[in-house]
Design an enzyme around this catalytic site. Sequence first.
Site, PDB file in Angstrom:
ATOM      1  N   CYS A 162      -2.715  15.070   2.279  1.00 42.97           N
ATOM      2  CA  CYS A 162      -3.768  14.946   1.270  1.00 42.97           C
ATOM      3  C   CYS A 162      -4.648  16.183   1.356  1.00 42.97           C
ATOM      4  O   CYS A 162      -4.895  16.706   2.439  1.00 42.97           O
ATOM      5  CB  CYS A 162      -4.610  13.691   1.524  1.00 42.97           C
ATOM      6  SG  CYS A 162      -5.857  13.372   0.257  1.00 42.97           S
TER       7      CYS A 162
ATOM      8  N   SER B 140     -13.689   5.418  -4.043  1.00 43.73           N
ATOM      9  CA  SER B 140     -14.054   5.491  -2.623  1.00 43.73           C
ATOM     10  C   SER B 140     -15.389   6.209  -2.520  1.00 43.73           C
ATOM     11  O   SER B 140     -15.438   7.435  -2.456  1.00 43.73           O
ATOM     12  CB  SER B 140     -12.971   6.240  -1.843  1.00 43.73           C
ATOM     13  OG  SER B 140     -11.756   5.533  -1.943  1.00 43.73           O
ATOM     14  N   LEU B 141     -16.460   5.443  -2.506  1.00 42.51           N
ATOM     15  CA  LEU B 141     -17.790   6.059  -2.562  1.00 42.51           C
ATOM     16  C   LEU B 141     -18.305   6.404  -1.166  1.00 42.51           C
ATOM     17  O   LEU B 141     -18.618   7.533  -0.871  1.00 42.51           O
ATOM     18  CB  LEU B 141     -18.763   5.130  -3.292  1.00 42.51           C
ATOM     19  CG  LEU B 141     -20.080   5.790  -3.694  1.00 42.51           C
ATOM     20  CD1 LEU B 141     -19.859   6.824  -4.784  1.00 42.51           C
ATOM     21  CD2 LEU B 141     -21.110   4.752  -4.144  1.00 42.51           C
ATOM     22  N   HIS B 142     -18.433   5.410  -0.333  1.00 33.89           N
ATOM     23  CA  HIS B 142     -18.776   5.558   1.099  1.00 33.89           C
ATOM     24  C   HIS B 142     -20.194   6.053   1.377  1.00 33.89           C
ATOM     25  O   HIS B 142     -20.621   6.054   2.539  1.00 33.89           O
ATOM     26  CB  HIS B 142     -17.771   6.442   1.847  1.00 33.89           C
ATOM     27  CG  HIS B 142     -16.341   5.984   1.734  1.00 33.89           C
ATOM     28  ND1 HIS B 142     -15.959   4.680   1.942  1.00 33.89           N
ATOM     29  CD2 HIS B 142     -15.200   6.642   1.420  1.00 33.89           C
ATOM     30  CE1 HIS B 142     -14.647   4.576   1.783  1.00 33.89           C
ATOM     31  NE2 HIS B 142     -14.170   5.748   1.442  1.00 33.89           N
TER      32      HIS B 142
ATOM     33  N   CYS C 148       0.872  -1.171   0.000  1.00 32.04           N
ATOM     34  CA  CYS C 148       0.000   0.000   0.000  1.00 32.04           C
ATOM     35  C   CYS C 148       0.913   1.225   0.000  1.00 32.04           C
ATOM     36  O   CYS C 148       1.677   1.417   0.945  1.00 32.04           O
ATOM     37  CB  CYS C 148      -0.878  -0.052   1.247  1.00 32.04           C
ATOM     38  SG  CYS C 148      -1.992   1.340   1.431  1.00 32.04           S
TER      39      CYS C 148
ATOM     40  N   GLY D 155      -2.576  10.298   0.514  1.00 32.19           N
ATOM     41  CA  GLY D 155      -2.689  11.098  -0.692  1.00 32.19           C
ATOM     42  C   GLY D 155      -3.802  10.695  -1.636  1.00 32.19           C
ATOM     43  O   GLY D 155      -4.354   9.609  -1.551  1.00 32.19           O
ATOM     44  N   GLU D 156      -4.131  11.627  -2.539  1.00 27.28           N
ATOM     45  CA  GLU D 156      -5.119  11.380  -3.588  1.00 27.28           C
ATOM     46  C   GLU D 156      -4.342  11.226  -4.895  1.00 27.28           C
ATOM     47  O   GLU D 156      -3.865  12.226  -5.463  1.00 27.28           O
ATOM     48  CB  GLU D 156      -6.117  12.546  -3.644  1.00 27.28           C
ATOM     49  CG  GLU D 156      -7.000  12.580  -4.877  1.00 27.28           C
ATOM     50  CD  GLU D 156      -7.685  11.246  -5.188  1.00 27.28           C
ATOM     51  OE1 GLU D 156      -8.246  10.604  -4.279  1.00 27.28           O
ATOM     52  OE2 GLU D 156      -7.650  10.846  -6.369  1.00 27.28           O
TER      53      GLU D 156
ATOM     54  N   ASN E 202     -11.926   2.174  10.376  1.00 26.19           N
ATOM     55  CA  ASN E 202     -10.827   2.084  11.327  1.00 26.19           C
ATOM     56  C   ASN E 202     -10.748   3.467  11.975  1.00 26.19           C
ATOM     57  O   ASN E 202     -10.204   4.383  11.378  1.00 26.19           O
ATOM     58  CB  ASN E 202      -9.565   1.738  10.535  1.00 26.19           C
ATOM     59  CG  ASN E 202      -8.440   1.321  11.427  1.00 26.19           C
ATOM     60  OD1 ASN E 202      -8.652   0.813  12.521  1.00 26.19           O
ATOM     61  ND2 ASN E 202      -7.235   1.550  10.973  1.00 26.19           N
TER      62      ASN E 202
ATOM     63  N   CYS F 135     -10.692  10.355   7.756  1.00 26.03           N
ATOM     64  CA  CYS F 135      -9.387   9.828   7.352  1.00 26.03           C
ATOM     65  C   CYS F 135      -8.269  10.606   8.039  1.00 26.03           C
ATOM     66  O   CYS F 135      -8.259  11.836   8.017  1.00 26.03           O
ATOM     67  CB  CYS F 135      -9.248   9.934   5.835  1.00 26.03           C
ATOM     68  SG  CYS F 135      -7.596   9.519   5.239  1.00 26.03           S
TER      69      CYS F 135
ATOM     70  N   CYS G 104      -5.978   1.341   6.684  1.00 29.95           N
ATOM     71  CA  CYS G 104      -6.300   2.530   5.901  1.00 29.95           C
ATOM     72  C   CYS G 104      -6.732   3.687   6.770  1.00 29.95           C
ATOM     73  O   CYS G 104      -7.455   3.542   7.727  1.00 29.95           O
ATOM     74  CB  CYS G 104      -7.385   2.268   4.889  1.00 29.95           C
ATOM     75  SG  CYS G 104      -8.163   0.710   5.045  1.00 29.95           S
TER      76      CYS G 104
ATOM     77  N   SER H 113      -6.805   4.126  -6.443  1.00 32.44           N
ATOM     78  CA  SER H 113      -8.012   4.412  -5.656  1.00 32.44           C
ATOM     79  C   SER H 113      -8.203   5.916  -5.548  1.00 32.44           C
ATOM     80  O   SER H 113      -7.265   6.654  -5.265  1.00 32.44           O
ATOM     81  CB  SER H 113      -7.831   3.796  -4.261  1.00 32.44           C
ATOM     82  OG  SER H 113      -8.938   4.082  -3.425  1.00 32.44           O
TER      83      SER H 113
HETATM   84  N1  SAH Z   1      -7.352   9.228  -1.727  1.00 39.42           N
HETATM   85  C1  SAH Z   1      -7.601   7.914  -2.237  1.00 39.42           C
HETATM   86  C2  SAH Z   1      -6.636   6.855  -1.754  1.00 39.42           C
HETATM   87  C3  SAH Z   1      -6.208   6.872  -0.310  1.00 39.42           C
HETATM   88  S1  SAH Z   1      -7.325   6.307   0.932  1.00 39.42           S
HETATM   89  C4  SAH Z   1      -9.020   7.504  -1.945  1.00 39.42           C
HETATM   90  O1  SAH Z   1      -9.702   8.214  -1.241  1.00 39.42           O
HETATM   91  O2  SAH Z   1      -9.476   6.489  -2.467  1.00 39.42           O
HETATM   92  C5  SAH Z   1      -7.583   4.591   0.629  1.00 39.42           C
HETATM   93  C6  SAH Z   1      -8.926   4.106   1.132  1.00 39.42           C
HETATM   94  O3  SAH Z   1      -8.987   4.107   2.572  1.00 39.42           O
HETATM   95  C7  SAH Z   1     -10.083   4.979   0.665  1.00 39.42           C
HETATM   96  O4  SAH Z   1     -11.145   4.160   0.252  1.00 39.42           O
HETATM   97  C8  SAH Z   1     -10.434   5.720   1.932  1.00 39.42           C
HETATM   98  O5  SAH Z   1     -11.731   6.222   1.910  1.00 39.42           O
HETATM   99  C9  SAH Z   1     -10.219   4.653   2.983  1.00 39.42           C
HETATM  100  N2  SAH Z   1     -10.137   5.159   4.355  1.00 39.42           N
HETATM  101  C10 SAH Z   1      -9.661   6.335   4.771  1.00 39.42           C
HETATM  102  N3  SAH Z   1      -9.774   6.451   6.106  1.00 39.42           N
HETATM  103  C11 SAH Z   1     -10.329   5.312   6.539  1.00 39.42           C
HETATM  104  C12 SAH Z   1     -10.684   4.828   7.829  1.00 39.42           C
HETATM  105  N4  SAH Z   1     -10.477   5.569   8.913  1.00 39.42           N
HETATM  106  N5  SAH Z   1     -11.237   3.593   7.912  1.00 39.42           N
HETATM  107  C13 SAH Z   1     -11.431   2.846   6.797  1.00 39.42           C
HETATM  108  N6  SAH Z   1     -11.106   3.243   5.559  1.00 39.42           N
HETATM  109  C14 SAH Z   1     -10.566   4.466   5.436  1.00 39.42           C
END
Ligand code: SAH
Length: 397
Positions: free
Chosen positions: A150, A268-270, A143, A211-212, A347, A157, A390, A245
């Site tokens: 970011c 990363s939809l959420h 990873c 990072g993005e 997390n 996050c 993550c 991602s």
């Molecule tokens: N910026 C990119 C890649 C980095 S984050 C993105 O957003 O996809 C990688 C993944 O971890 C993303 O899906 C992000 O939403 C998730 N993530 C970030 N913080 C998290 C947390 N506290 N618990 C679970 N997943 C998390």
Amino acid sequence: MEQAGKRPQVRPATEGWTQLKDESGKPKLQFAEPKRKQPPTHFADLTVEARAERVKELGLPAFRAKQLATHYFVHHTDDPAEMSDLPAAGREELVQAALPKLLTEVKRLKTDKGDTIKFLWRLFDGALVESVLMRYPGRITLCVSSQAGCGMNCPFCATGQAGLTRNMSAAEIVAQVVAANAAIADGELGGKRKGDQSQERVSNIVFMGMGEPLANYNRLMQAIRVMVAPQPNGLGMSARNITVSTVGLVPGIAKLAEEDLPLTFALSLHAPDDQLRDELIPVNSRWKVDEALDAARAYFDATGRRVSIEYALIKDMNDHAWRADLLAEKLNARGKGWVHVNPIPLNPTPGSIWTASTALVTNEFVRRLEAAGIPTTLRDTRGKEIDGACGQLAAAD
Ligand code: SAH
């Protein structure tokens, strides 16, 4: 099982830290990096032709470039002492110019019986980034980080909470893989199972560290080109095993689809509804759920690669049964067989009011997606106890 209206709706308030806001009071988005000195240029930043040019500028024949590349990408070393095929006179200077050291190890933490290693790196200007190395049956995944900090400001996050320091160079991104390969070669990564025939090097990359990646597009693509370039001029990896991602930068997704590389793409939809996603993923103010999903579907059309939808399950915030149903409906509306969903229990960042969904709610969320015909895989939270999962990266430092 869940009765409509019975479960509360927790709104994504932040606690224990202050979210950066823009002039209009909305969560601040940083697309451009603050002006910063860039790291020294490294072979991994350059095309094969430019590497040969660089070696010639140093007064050496072009074939030395291939020797240097072999040391770095195949034998994962930048130590002149190990390069006895290069003339001793001027060797140090040559290596310093071609393969300057970009990462200084600050810390290395192991967990999961040695199957997971978290690396904390200091960059040339003091910025800290992390990578997490994980052994799974038949593959080794790294990873990686693509930016120091970011700018996307997602409140759940850890990286987002600190803002953007700067983009990482392509070579800084690649150096994480080379360092991980060196650690594996040193026998640092435990847990190889009997009969596991997999190669002892990083086989899979996920751009899910700090990072993005799509906000650092050109350097990201240079790093990927080096990852997939055959040895000795690159790492010889398979594009299919590299996952990019994103929070959903739609123009970036469209560009990625045109690269003619079978990369794996994750969104990363959420949240399937704009009302919640506007708060959870601040960039949703630019590109809405439907636009992001359309871009993801277009990525599948262009590449034939099945898209992943990332969904961190947050208790009483985005884990309601109706949201599973709405997500399935929006995915099915765009066709069959093009997408799968990866829910992952949140997390929680230190001190946060946000917590992971309960097992019962998680299972119901997965069940509903599957019942609607959406392939769904609950993701694990490897490295949780070393803040390696993550969103936890570098939070403690
Ligand atoms: N910026 C990119 C890649 C980095 S984050 C993105 O957003 O996809 C990688 C993944 O971890 C993303 O899906 C992000 O939403 C998730 N993530 C970030 N913080 C998290 C947390 N506290 N618990 C679970 N997943 C998390």
